[in-house]
Scaffold this motif. Structure first.
Motif, PDB file in Angstrom:
ATOM      1  N   TRP A  40     -32.366  -3.279  -4.038  1.00  0.00           N
ATOM      2  CA  TRP A  40     -32.942  -2.047  -4.563  1.00  0.00           C
ATOM      3  C   TRP A  40     -34.442  -2.030  -4.267  1.00  0.00           C
ATOM      4  N   PHE A  41     -35.015  -0.851  -4.207  1.00  0.00           N
ATOM      5  CA  PHE A  41     -36.452  -0.731  -3.968  1.00  0.00           C
ATOM      6  C   PHE A  41     -36.992   0.520  -4.652  1.00  0.00           C
ATOM      7  N   ILE A  42     -38.304   0.524  -4.905  1.00  0.00           N
ATOM      8  CA  ILE A  42     -38.996   1.703  -5.419  1.00  0.00           C
ATOM      9  C   ILE A  42     -40.187   1.978  -4.509  1.00  0.00           C
ATOM     10  N   GLN A  43     -40.574   3.255  -4.428  1.00  0.00           N
ATOM     11  CA  GLN A  43     -41.672   3.654  -3.559  1.00  0.00           C
ATOM     12  C   GLN A  43     -42.584   4.640  -4.286  1.00  0.00           C
ATOM     13  N   ALA A  44     -43.863   4.607  -3.944  1.00  0.00           N
ATOM     14  CA  ALA A  44     -44.837   5.573  -4.443  1.00  0.00           C
ATOM     15  C   ALA A  44     -45.782   5.908  -3.296  1.00  0.00           C
ATOM     16  N   ASN A  45     -46.014   7.210  -3.083  1.00  0.00           N
ATOM     17  CA  ASN A  45     -46.813   7.660  -1.952  1.00  0.00           C
ATOM     18  C   ASN A  45     -47.776   8.768  -2.350  1.00  0.00           C
ATOM     19  N   SER A  76     -45.330  11.457  -4.190  1.00  0.00           N
ATOM     20  CA  SER A  76     -43.882  11.298  -4.245  1.00  0.00           C
ATOM     21  C   SER A  76     -43.550   9.931  -4.828  1.00  0.00           C
ATOM     22  N   VAL A  77     -42.418   9.862  -5.491  1.00  0.00           N
ATOM     23  CA  VAL A  77     -41.869   8.594  -5.982  1.00  0.00           C
ATOM     24  C   VAL A  77     -40.396   8.567  -5.619  1.00  0.00           C
ATOM     25  N   ALA A  78     -39.877   7.385  -5.360  1.00  0.00           N
ATOM     26  CA  ALA A  78     -38.480   7.272  -4.927  1.00  0.00           C
ATOM     27  C   ALA A  78     -37.892   5.963  -5.396  1.00  0.00           C
ATOM     28  N   VAL A  79     -36.582   5.966  -5.538  1.00  0.00           N
ATOM     29  CA  VAL A  79     -35.824   4.745  -5.808  1.00  0.00           C
ATOM     30  C   VAL A  79     -34.617   4.752  -4.887  1.00  0.00           C
ATOM     31  N   PRO A  85     -27.985  -3.950   5.939  1.00  0.00           N
ATOM     32  CA  PRO A  85     -29.332  -3.921   6.538  1.00  0.00           C
ATOM     33  C   PRO A  85     -29.641  -2.644   7.299  1.00  0.00           C
ATOM     34  N   GLY A  86     -28.617  -1.859   7.657  1.00  0.00           N
ATOM     35  CA  GLY A  86     -28.853  -0.651   8.431  1.00  0.00           C
ATOM     36  C   GLY A  86     -28.624   0.652   7.692  1.00  0.00           C
ATOM     37  N   LEU A  87     -28.014   0.617   6.500  1.00  0.00           N
ATOM     38  CA  LEU A  87     -27.625   1.848   5.818  1.00  0.00           C
ATOM     39  C   LEU A  87     -28.035   1.805   4.348  1.00  0.00           C
ATOM     40  N   GLY A  88     -28.749   2.848   3.915  1.00  0.00           N
ATOM     41  CA  GLY A  88     -29.190   2.911   2.529  1.00  0.00           C
ATOM     42  C   GLY A  88     -29.215   4.339   2.009  1.00  0.00           C
ATOM     43  N   LEU A  89     -29.414   4.473   0.693  1.00  0.00           N
ATOM     44  CA  LEU A  89     -29.556   5.766   0.022  1.00  0.00           C
ATOM     45  C   LEU A  89     -30.864   5.764  -0.765  1.00  0.00           C
ATOM     46  N   ARG A  90     -31.483   6.949  -0.846  1.00  0.00           N
ATOM     47  CA  ARG A  90     -32.741   7.063  -1.573  1.00  0.00           C
ATOM     48  C   ARG A  90     -32.799   8.399  -2.306  1.00  0.00           C
ATOM     49  N   THR A  91     -33.248   8.375  -3.550  1.00  0.00           N
ATOM     50  CA  THR A  91     -33.512   9.583  -4.326  1.00  0.00           C
ATOM     51  C   THR A  91     -35.023   9.726  -4.450  1.00  0.00           C
ATOM     52  N   LYS A  92     -35.568  10.876  -3.993  1.00  0.00           N
ATOM     53  CA  LYS A  92     -37.025  11.026  -3.945  1.00  0.00           C
ATOM     54  C   LYS A  92     -37.473  12.297  -4.632  1.00  0.00           C
ATOM     55  N   LEU A 224     -46.577   2.633  -0.781  1.00  0.00           N
ATOM     56  CA  LEU A 224     -46.064   1.271  -0.862  1.00  0.00           C
ATOM     57  C   LEU A 224     -44.588   1.267  -1.260  1.00  0.00           C
ATOM     58  N   THR A 225     -43.883   0.271  -0.749  1.00  0.00           N
ATOM     59  CA  THR A 225     -42.514  -0.036  -1.181  1.00  0.00           C
ATOM     60  C   THR A 225     -42.524  -1.376  -1.891  1.00  0.00           C
TER      61      THR A 225
END
Length: 298
Positions: A40-45, A76-79, A85-92, A224-225
């Motif tokens: 899992w990851f979180i992002q803020a931009n 923006s913020v996302a989780v 390693p090649g396929l993911g989902l993100r809610t932003k 950042l992620t």
């Protein structure tokens, strides 16, 4: 027998040492699937956004995304989660200061909005080059759909878009983002449903007409992620290589066993020879057979 036991002991120690010291062979581009709670990851931009509306078609406003009446800053913020390693989902979530381009005055155009997107991520670096946890740059195109709300006029519109996420790894937990994306919404995306005086709609059956008859945004995001929990992938053991190594070890052990059996048979033959010589001497003495073959009974 002692030599046979020594060979068996030596073979056992050799196999155990090989199992402990040799690394398990792994497939170069294959990894094991992690648990649901991993990767899992979180992002803020910080986000710079340029806006275009369908009401502008045919007018003389500058189309440059650098014009102040057309762009604004936001965040923006996302989780998200990587399933492979090649396929993911993100809610932003993206917002909140925007523009409704009805003039060349940025104050007149100011509005507030938010957009919520669900996106599918494709890490082409891992897909094309194989998984490498030490790779510095990951090239990640994505596509998504979502919902936009213009808070000034309290209206909603569906949106869809594409983007390119570049991740530059700092360490196992942190990465720098450079995210560029383009989104299209229905005509009420920016809260303005009419047209400006003198505008002329384009033929919607053409590619250009399709785009200019919708509201659009161009976003450039920098941030950042942060990776939550386990962020890496374990390589899958190479079963064929492991089986080949086991077969080679077994073949070597069988060769040693055959050599030990041959040596044991040779020693057994040698041990039997003195007994045969003793029996021969007994019969010669018992029947007193001389050098000339004469028999002397004792």
């Amino acid at each position: 027998m002692k030599k046979l036991l020594m060979v068996l002991a030596f073979a056992g120690v050799s196999v155990a040492t090989m199992a402990q010291n040799d690394a398990v062979p792994t497939e170069k581009y294959s990894v094991s699937t992690n648990s649901f709670w991993s990767n899992w990851f979180i992002q803020a931009n910080a986000v710079g956004t340029a806006f275009w509306g369908n009401q502008e078609v045919g007018n003389n406003f500058s189309k440059s995304p650098l014009k102040g009446f057309r762009n604004n800053l936001g965040f923006s913020v996302a989780v998200g989660k990587w399933f492979t390693p090649g396929l993911g989902l993100r809610t932003k979530f993206n917002g909140i200061w925007g523009r409704t381009v009805v003039s060349e005055d940025k104050k007149t155009n100011a509005n507030k909005y938010w957009t919520l997107n669900e996106q599918v991520l494709f890490n082409l670096s891992n897909m094309l080059l194989g998984y490498n946890e030490n790779r510095v740059w990951n090239f990640i195109p994505y596509a998504g759909v979502g919902l936009n709300r213009n808070m000034d006029v309290n209206c909603y519109a569906p949106v869809w878009g594409i983007g390119l996420l570049n991740e530059f790894k700092l360490n196992k937990k942190w990465a720098i983002n450079l995210d560029v994306n383009y989104n299209i919404g229905l005509s009420d995306y920016d809260g303005f449903e009419g047209r400006l005086p003198g505008t002329q709609p384009k033929d919607g059956r053409t590619v250009k007409g399709f785009f200019v008859n919708h509201d659009r945004t161009l976003n450039v995001e920098v941030g950042l992620t942060y990776n939550l929990g386990k962020a890496t992938w374990n390589k899958t053991p190479d079963v064929d290589a492991i089986n080949a190594a086991h077969a080679a070890a077994l073949s070597d052990l069988n060769a040693k066993l055959r050599a030990a059996q041959d040596e044991n048979a040779r020693l057994r033959d040698e041990l039997a020879l003195p007994g045969e010589r003793s029996r021969r001497t007994y019969y010669l003495c018992r029947y007193n057979i001389g050098a000339y073959g004469r028999k002397h009974v004792g």
